[in-house]
Design a protein around this motif. Sequence first.
Motif, mmCIF file in Angstrom:
data_model
loop_
_atom_site.group_PDB
_atom_site.id
_atom_site.type_symbol
_atom_site.label_atom_id
_atom_site.label_comp_id
_atom_site.label_asym_id
_atom_site.label_seq_id
_atom_site.Cartn_x
_atom_site.Cartn_y
_atom_site.Cartn_z
ATOM 1 N N LEU A 95 0.953 -1.151 -0.048
ATOM 2 C CA LEU A 95 -0.128 0.030 -0.007
ATOM 3 C C LEU A 95 0.797 1.193 -0.022
ATOM 4 O O LEU A 95 1.667 1.265 0.849
ATOM 5 C CB LEU A 95 -0.875 -0.046 1.304
ATOM 6 C CG LEU A 95 -1.963 0.860 1.298
ATOM 7 C CD1 LEU A 95 -3.198 0.758 0.169
ATOM 8 C CD2 LEU A 95 -2.880 0.705 2.723
ATOM 9 N N TYR A 141 -3.858 6.367 -0.827
ATOM 10 C CA TYR A 141 -2.979 5.258 -0.896
ATOM 11 C C TYR A 141 -3.861 4.448 -1.840
ATOM 12 O O TYR A 141 -4.715 4.262 -2.123
ATOM 13 C CB TYR A 141 -2.900 4.802 0.751
ATOM 14 C CG TYR A 141 -2.051 5.536 1.501
ATOM 15 C CD1 TYR A 141 -0.813 4.979 1.465
ATOM 16 C CD2 TYR A 141 -2.242 6.523 1.957
ATOM 17 C CE1 TYR A 141 0.077 5.697 2.419
ATOM 18 C CE2 TYR A 141 -1.411 7.127 2.643
ATOM 19 C CZ TYR A 141 -0.110 6.780 2.877
ATOM 20 O OH TYR A 141 0.743 7.413 3.880
ATOM 21 N N GLU A 142 -2.947 3.428 -2.603
ATOM 22 C CA GLU A 142 -3.458 2.526 -3.318
ATOM 23 C C GLU A 142 -2.399 1.423 -3.321
ATOM 24 O O GLU A 142 -1.127 1.461 -2.862
ATOM 25 C CB GLU A 142 -3.285 3.224 -4.936
ATOM 26 C CG GLU A 142 -1.928 3.447 -5.350
ATOM 27 C CD GLU A 142 -1.816 4.079 -6.989
ATOM 28 O OE1 GLU A 142 -2.954 4.284 -7.235
ATOM 29 O OE2 GLU A 142 -0.908 3.949 -7.527
ATOM 30 N N LEU A 143 -2.914 0.093 -3.906
ATOM 31 C CA LEU A 143 -2.103 -0.969 -4.005
ATOM 32 C C LEU A 143 -1.240 -0.954 -5.153
ATOM 33 O O LEU A 143 -1.517 -0.247 -6.264
ATOM 34 C CB LEU A 143 -2.910 -2.163 -3.980
ATOM 35 C CG LEU A 143 -3.879 -2.481 -2.751
ATOM 36 C CD1 LEU A 143 -4.783 -3.664 -3.213
ATOM 37 C CD2 LEU A 143 -3.022 -3.060 -1.666
ATOM 38 N N TYR A 182 -3.767 -10.157 5.666
ATOM 39 C CA TYR A 182 -3.639 -8.705 5.909
ATOM 40 C C TYR A 182 -2.533 -8.235 6.650
ATOM 41 O O TYR A 182 -1.928 -7.336 6.304
ATOM 42 C CB TYR A 182 -4.934 -8.507 6.841
ATOM 43 C CG TYR A 182 -5.296 -6.856 7.192
ATOM 44 C CD1 TYR A 182 -5.215 -5.992 6.005
ATOM 45 C CD2 TYR A 182 -5.250 -6.518 8.579
ATOM 46 C CE1 TYR A 182 -5.441 -4.758 6.555
ATOM 47 C CE2 TYR A 182 -5.564 -5.384 8.683
ATOM 48 C CZ TYR A 182 -5.380 -4.342 7.636
ATOM 49 O OH TYR A 182 -5.684 -2.865 8.036
ATOM 50 N N GLU A 183 -2.086 -9.219 7.491
ATOM 51 C CA GLU A 183 -0.857 -8.774 8.320
ATOM 52 C C GLU A 183 0.436 -8.934 7.483
ATOM 53 O O GLU A 183 1.195 -8.013 7.652
ATOM 54 C CB GLU A 183 -0.633 -10.126 9.564
ATOM 55 C CG GLU A 183 -1.735 -9.947 10.635
ATOM 56 C CD GLU A 183 -2.996 -10.309 10.357
ATOM 57 O OE1 GLU A 183 -3.165 -11.027 9.199
ATOM 58 O OE2 GLU A 183 -4.069 -9.946 10.865
ATOM 59 N N LEU A 228 0.477 -7.799 4.243
ATOM 60 C CA LEU A 228 0.407 -6.643 3.438
ATOM 61 C C LEU A 228 0.691 -5.703 4.185
ATOM 62 O O LEU A 228 1.465 -4.940 3.899
ATOM 63 C CB LEU A 228 -1.354 -6.621 3.133
ATOM 64 C CG LEU A 228 -1.489 -5.178 2.504
ATOM 65 C CD1 LEU A 228 -0.698 -5.030 1.163
ATOM 66 C CD2 LEU A 228 -3.076 -5.003 2.298
ATOM 67 N N LEU A 274 -9.556 2.042 14.091
ATOM 68 C CA LEU A 274 -9.738 2.834 13.119
ATOM 69 C C LEU A 274 -10.173 2.146 12.013
ATOM 70 O O LEU A 274 -9.248 1.378 11.493
ATOM 71 C CB LEU A 274 -8.172 3.574 13.168
ATOM 72 C CG LEU A 274 -7.657 4.384 14.000
ATOM 73 C CD1 LEU A 274 -6.296 4.977 13.962
ATOM 74 C CD2 LEU A 274 -8.563 5.505 14.539
ATOM 75 N N ASP A 275 -11.378 2.309 11.768
ATOM 76 C CA ASP A 275 -11.713 1.450 10.304
ATOM 77 C C ASP A 275 -11.938 2.370 9.208
ATOM 78 O O ASP A 275 -12.280 1.852 7.889
ATOM 79 C CB ASP A 275 -13.209 1.050 10.745
ATOM 80 C CG ASP A 275 -13.094 0.124 11.821
ATOM 81 O OD1 ASP A 275 -12.034 -0.556 11.963
ATOM 82 O OD2 ASP A 275 -13.891 0.123 12.521
ATOM 83 N N GLU A 276 -11.575 3.810 9.172
ATOM 84 C CA GLU A 276 -11.739 4.471 7.838
ATOM 85 C C GLU A 276 -10.691 4.925 7.171
ATOM 86 O O GLU A 276 -11.023 5.591 5.878
ATOM 87 C CB GLU A 276 -12.643 6.112 8.376
ATOM 88 C CG GLU A 276 -13.896 5.891 9.268
ATOM 89 C CD GLU A 276 -14.917 5.319 8.352
ATOM 90 O OE1 GLU A 276 -15.012 5.492 7.124
ATOM 91 O OE2 GLU A 276 -15.459 4.294 8.937
ATOM 92 N N GLY A 277 -9.738 4.671 7.509
ATOM 93 C CA GLY A 277 -8.341 5.262 6.735
ATOM 94 C C GLY A 277 -7.381 3.952 6.583
ATOM 95 O O GLY A 277 -7.573 2.970 6.747
ATOM 96 N N VAL A 278 -6.236 4.412 6.249
ATOM 97 C CA VAL A 278 -4.951 3.574 6.141
ATOM 98 C C VAL A 278 -4.551 3.142 7.489
ATOM 99 O O VAL A 278 -4.116 4.169 8.234
ATOM 100 C CB VAL A 278 -3.867 4.320 5.381
ATOM 101 C CG1 VAL A 278 -2.671 3.490 5.214
ATOM 102 C CG2 VAL A 278 -4.481 4.597 3.864
ATOM 103 N N PRO A 279 -4.227 2.036 7.877
ATOM 104 C CA PRO A 279 -3.681 1.607 9.298
ATOM 105 C C PRO A 279 -2.426 2.497 9.517
ATOM 106 O O PRO A 279 -1.399 2.960 8.520
ATOM 107 C CB PRO A 279 -3.202 0.098 8.775
ATOM 108 C CG PRO A 279 -4.275 -0.185 7.915
ATOM 109 C CD PRO A 279 -4.520 0.912 7.118
ATOM 110 N N VAL A 285 -8.059 -7.394 3.321
ATOM 111 C CA VAL A 285 -7.999 -8.807 2.757
ATOM 112 C C VAL A 285 -9.406 -9.649 3.526
ATOM 113 O O VAL A 285 -9.542 -9.761 4.514
ATOM 114 C CB VAL A 285 -6.724 -9.468 3.118
ATOM 115 C CG1 VAL A 285 -6.739 -10.872 2.658
ATOM 116 C CG2 VAL A 285 -5.501 -8.619 2.865
ATOM 117 N N PRO A 300 -7.587 0.594 -3.361
ATOM 118 C CA PRO A 300 -7.594 1.349 -4.509
ATOM 119 C C PRO A 300 -6.299 0.963 -5.190
ATOM 120 O O PRO A 300 -5.437 0.267 -4.593
ATOM 121 C CB PRO A 300 -7.548 2.493 -4.093
ATOM 122 C CG PRO A 300 -7.301 2.805 -2.540
ATOM 123 C CD PRO A 300 -7.623 1.635 -2.241
#
Lengths: 375, 187
Positions: free
Chosen positions: A27, A34-36, A110-111, A113, A182-187, B92, B132
Motif C-alpha cells: 500500500l 493510498y493505493e495498492l 492482511y498482516e 500486506l 480505526l476503520d476509516e483510513g489507512v492503518p 483482505v 484502490p
Amino acid sequence: MRLLAVLLVLAACTPEDDLGPQVVRVLARQGKEYELRDELLTTLESAREVRGGSGTVRGGGSIVVEETLLEGDLARENSDDVQQSVLVSGDAAITADYVHDGEVLVPRDYETLLVFTFYRHLERALAFYDDLGAPRRALQPFTAFFYVRFTTTLAWGAPLVSDNAAYAPLDDAMLLFPSMGLDEGVPLCANEGVVAHELSHGLKHRILHPDTRDLVYADESWDRVAVNSYRSDDEGLADFFAAVFTGDGNFITASVPERDLDRDLGVSRQFSTRLYDNLGDDLLSYNPYALGSALASFLWDTAGPAADDRLALARVAVAALEELRDDLGPGYRITQLIDLIVRRAPITLSERGCAILQSRLEGGFRDVPTCGILQ
Amino acid sequence: VTALLLFALLGADGAPAPVSANAAPAPLVADAAPASVVAGHLGMLALQNASTTRAAVAEVGVGARLPLGGAYSVALAYRGAMRNAGTRVVGVFTTVHRLTAGPRYELRWGRVHFGATLAVAPFLETTRLRGPGLDTETLTTFGPGAELGVDAAVAATAHTSFFVAISGATRRNYVDLLAAIGVAVTL
C-alpha cells in the motif's frame, strides 16, 4: 494413519523463502491517497521473515507492565544493564504469507500486506534520512515489533494500546500496536508519514544518545520544563520530517479521517504563553504534541511550498541535532534547537524563519539569540 | 476446529444414558458403541497469520459420525470460516473451508461423553486483497491438513446432546485453533 502422518509432515514444512530484493504488493501513497502497488524492495534479504538491510519485523511480542517494572528500567543498575534490557518478550520471526504472481509477491493475509508495506516505507524513509545527511551510525537497521501487545496481568493480558505506533529507546525498536478501532483510513503502520515520524524519534535518539539506550534526561536531574521541551521538539521534528517526506503537512489524516488530531502543519500556531506555562506540567499529564505542532508548523512555514527549500531546511534540522548533542543539559529549552536551525539555515530561509518567530514567539519562548528576539 | 467439527460430528455422542435423578453415576467406559450422529456447531476460530498471532473469526460446521464398532466411530464434517480484515480503505477478505474425516474414540460416563478425533482436514482457502489501485484477483489455495480435537458432551434428551469442543487444525505452516459449542442429534 500413514497418510495422516504424511499430511502432518507436509503441513509442518516451513514455506520456501525468497531471498534478496523482491517486488512485492504494498500500500503506497499516490498524491494524498493510498493505493495498492507493486514495488521493488531493494534492501530485502528475506521475504518470509520480512528482514533486510533496513530492518527486521518481529511478531507476536508482548510488553507486560509488571515484567517491565521488575526487569526493565526500574531494575537496571548501570548502563550495561540498560543495553541488555528487553522491553518486548515472546516475539518471534514473521512468517509472511504470500504467493507468487509472476515476479510479484502478493500478500495472502492482511498482516503480510501490512508488514510488507511497513518495510517498504521503512526502506524509503531511511533513504530519505540518508539523503538529509543523517550519520551512518544512526541509520543502522531498525527492529519493529508488529502488533505488539502492551498489557498488564490486571487486564488478563488484553491489549491496552491499539491503533498507535511508537519508538522505544530501551529496545531501540519501533512498536506497532494492533489496529482495532480505526476503520476509516489507512492503518497507521501503513502510513508513510507515520513510519517516517517514528523513524525520526529513533534517529534523534541514536544521534543524541550514541552510547546508550537510556534517555539523557533520565540520568540527569532535568527540570520538567527541560524534559517536556525535549519531548515536544521530538514530536515537532518528527512531524516536520514526515511532512517533508510525504509532501503533505497533514499526512496523518489518511489514517484518521474521522478524527481531528490538530496536527496539520499548514495551520499557523503560536508559541504561546499557555504552551510555555504547560511545560511545567508533570511528565505523565503533559501533552508534547501541542508545542511540537507549533515547532513543526514554524519549520513548515519557514521552508515554504518549494520542495527544495523543505529538503534544505530538513537537512539543516538533521545537522542541528548533531550540534545539539553538546548543548543538552538540565536547563534545555526548545528555543536552543530553534536557534541552531535558524543559525544554520540558508539566508533566505533564516530570514523568513526569524520573521515568523517575531510574530509567533510569546512569553518565555522569546529567547532566540540568532534572531535577536529576547525578552 | 477440527475437534469441534469432529466433536460436533462425533462429539455429541449418540444415545445418551437414560436420565434418572436417582441413578448412580455410571463408570467411565470405553466399550459403549457410539450411535450415528449428526451435529452442528458455532465456533470461534483463531486463524494464525503472518505476525505469529491469531485473529478470531466465526466458524460454522456440520457433520456426521458413523459407528465403527466398540468405542470407535468415523467422523466426517464440513467447516467454514470467513475473515474480513482491514479498514474501509484496504483489507483482505479470506474464507477457509475444511472437509475433515477421521477416526474418533469416545468414552462415556453416564450422560457425559468425552471424545477425541484425529482427522485429515484438507482445506480450500480464498483470499482477496481489496483496496484502490491494482485489481488483485482472488487467490485460491487448496492443501492438505490434519486436525486433532477433543470434546465433551452432555445428553439433554434421549436423542439430543450439547457439546463443547476444542481443536487445532493445520493450514500450510499454520495451526488454527477452534473453540466451539454445538448440538448433536442421534439418528
